[in-house]
Scaffold this motif. Structure first.
Motif, PDB file in Angstrom:
ATOM      1  N   PRO A 174      -1.040  -8.592   2.080  1.00 47.34           N
ATOM      2  CA  PRO A 174      -2.150  -9.079   1.285  1.00 47.34           C
ATOM      3  C   PRO A 174      -3.468  -8.719   1.941  1.00 47.34           C
ATOM      4  N   ALA A 175      -4.400  -8.256   1.143  1.00 43.69           N
ATOM      5  CA  ALA A 175      -5.685  -7.844   1.694  1.00 43.69           C
ATOM      6  C   ALA A 175      -6.717  -8.964   1.617  1.00 43.69           C
ATOM      7  N   ALA A 176      -6.569  -9.883   0.680  1.00 37.98           N
ATOM      8  CA  ALA A 176      -7.596 -10.916   0.488  1.00 37.98           C
ATOM      9  C   ALA A 176      -6.920 -12.247   0.175  1.00 37.98           C
ATOM     10  N   ARG A 177      -6.809 -13.081   1.178  1.00 37.96           N
ATOM     11  CA  ARG A 177      -6.265 -14.426   0.981  1.00 37.96           C
ATOM     12  C   ARG A 177      -7.024 -15.355   1.902  1.00 37.96           C
ATOM     13  N   GLY A 190       2.774 -12.702   4.048  1.00 37.51           N
ATOM     14  CA  GLY A 190       3.691 -12.130   3.050  1.00 37.51           C
ATOM     15  C   GLY A 190       2.967 -11.778   1.770  1.00 37.51           C
ATOM     16  N   GLY A 191       3.672 -11.925   0.658  1.00 35.31           N
ATOM     17  CA  GLY A 191       3.090 -11.579  -0.630  1.00 35.31           C
ATOM     18  C   GLY A 191       3.562 -10.221  -1.117  1.00 35.31           C
ATOM     19  N   GLN A 192       3.193  -9.921  -2.340  1.00 31.16           N
ATOM     20  CA  GLN A 192       3.625  -8.666  -2.966  1.00 31.16           C
ATOM     21  C   GLN A 192       2.426  -7.825  -3.385  1.00 31.16           C
ATOM     22  N   ALA A 193       1.401  -7.788  -2.542  1.00 29.62           N
ATOM     23  CA  ALA A 193       0.231  -6.967  -2.841  1.00 29.62           C
ATOM     24  C   ALA A 193       0.622  -5.492  -2.837  1.00 29.62           C
ATOM     25  N   PRO A 194      -0.134  -4.641  -3.547  1.00 30.54           N
ATOM     26  CA  PRO A 194       0.178  -3.211  -3.548  1.00 30.54           C
ATOM     27  C   PRO A 194       0.198  -2.643  -2.137  1.00 30.54           C
ATOM     28  N   GLU A 195       1.116  -1.701  -1.910  1.00 36.03           N
ATOM     29  CA  GLU A 195       1.255  -1.103  -0.586  1.00 36.03           C
ATOM     30  C   GLU A 195       0.112  -0.135  -0.327  1.00 36.03           C
ATOM     31  N   GLY A 196      -0.246  -0.046   0.954  1.00 36.70           N
ATOM     32  CA  GLY A 196      -1.287   0.882   1.349  1.00 36.70           C
ATOM     33  C   GLY A 196      -0.764   2.299   1.497  1.00 36.70           C
TER      34      GLY A 196
END
Length: 381
Positions: free
Chosen positions: A2-5, A328-334
């Motif tokens: 996750p990039a923004a939490r 964790g989380g399911q944010a888009p992969e870099g």
């Protein structure tokens, strides 16, 4: 990753709003007029908005926001004190709490001390009105304790600000260190390539031009020059391959050692669950690259406290598992993970990511026959 939490501190700061139950109870437990209700709830909502803005902001002048929070608490206290009396003290405490969130300790304690003196002055002002009441001792005692608590809360908030600032400075220093290391590595690679190929390519160009001029007048000599160009080219190719092998590092064991240094600096514990299996060179290079990318993501984004690495081998290939206990989380992969996924897919392997409990990366590398297997190693981390 996750990039923004929002960090846990932001959500925990909302928990302190529970202490507004004291002025709310002081208001609703007495009959009030409509005008008093509009006044009280308006003041309360304005203060809550200021409090949340000061705690959830990103950037800005800490000292200015601290003074704004203090002024908001003081004004809210003055606005509702005629309605609530002692129950309005909570706003003074909130103001003292907020004013500590700044770099100037003396200034913060000075403003908090003014609030404490104000409260003590009001206590002595109202003391004659309470004389003779059975609870006369309770309110002055509570106000006196609140005055002391305001000073402690200001100092505690200031210590929290200093700890966060030290962490921020450490992260900036670490980022600068990584940037300087990357610049130095790029300069080293450029220097190596210049040393390896600069002179060699110049010789190849000169000999190729000479062979071109001799092609018609002296074919035999021209052919000799072309053979010389071929020999020099092969030597240069061998040198470049040797240099590239050096850039790829020393394998998975060396990458684990670098990972431990990076994770230790970030306060993350690294655990290797079993001795490392021997891997074919190409598989080991891919595994090391994946470990490097995963550790980079943990340090930058995961806010984890522990990382677990395991490598198992079987007839069907090798499986590298990297598990952290972070967000964790399911944010888009870099880009890094996408590149590794494509690299594994091209080699017949797979990469799976599970973000339900921290982040779990499972990479399967197909079995590859290697004429020179690497010796077994024990994980010493």
């Amino acid at each position: 990753m996750p990039a923004a939490r929002r960090p846990a501190r932001d959500w925990m700061s909302l928990g302190w709003l529970l202490f507004l139950a004291y002025p709310v109870a002081g208001f609703v437990l007495q009959p009030r007029t409509l005008a008093e209700g509009v006044w009280f709830w308006g003041v309360l909502l304005a203060f809550v908005a200021l409090y949340v803005a000061s705690q959830w902001r990103r950037g800005g002048d800490d000292a200015a926001w601290a003074l704004a929070g203090y002024a908001g608490g003081l004004l809210a206290f003055a606005a509702v004190f005629p309605l609530l009396g002692a129950a309005a003290t909570s706003f003074l405490i909130y103001g003292s709490f907020l004013v500590g969130n700044q770099p100037h300790r003396a200034r913060a304690l000075g403003f908090s001390g003014l609030s404490a003196l104000l409260l003590l002055g009001l206590m002595f002002w109202y003391l004659p009105r309470w004389s003779g009441e059975p609870w006369a001792w309770a309110v002055p005692t509570g106000w006196a304790l609140a005055s002391v608590y305001m000073l402690f809360s200001t100092y505690g908030m200031h210590l929290g600000w200093r700890a966060r600032e030290a962490g921020r400075q450490l992260r900036l220093a670490q980022a600068e260190k990584e940037r300087l290391a990357a610049d130095a590595e790029r300069e080293r690679i450029a220097r190596d390539l210049h040393d390896l190929l600069g002179h060699t390519l110049s010789v190849i160009v000169l000999k190729s031009e000479l062979a071109s001029r001799l092609a018609e007048r002296d074919p035999a000599r021209a052919a000799g020059e072309i053979r010389e160009v071929e020999r020099i080219s092969r030597e240069a190719l061998s040198e470049v391959r040797a240099a590239v092998r050096g850039y790829r590092g020393s394998g998975l064991g060396a990458e684990l050692a670098r990972a431990k240094v990076a994770l230790d600096a970030a306060g993350v514990r690294l655990t290797v669950t079993a001795p490392l299996s021997s891997l074919p060179p190409e598989t080991e290079a891919s595994a090391a690259m994946l470990l490097r990318e995963a550790v980079t993501n943990v340090v930058r984004h995961a806010r984890a406290s522990a990382v677990q690495v395991s490598l198992t081998s079987g007839p069907g290939g090798h499986t590298l598992t990297i598990q952290d206990d972070g967000l964790g989380g399911q944010a888009p992969e870099g880009t890094g993970l996408n590149s590794m996924r494509e690299r594994l897919r091209a080699a017949g392997g797979t990469l799976e990511r599970d973000g339900r409990q921290g982040t779990r990366l499972v990479a399967h590398f197909p079995a590859v026959d290697s004429p020179h297997p690497a010796p077994g190693r024990e994980a010493a981390l």
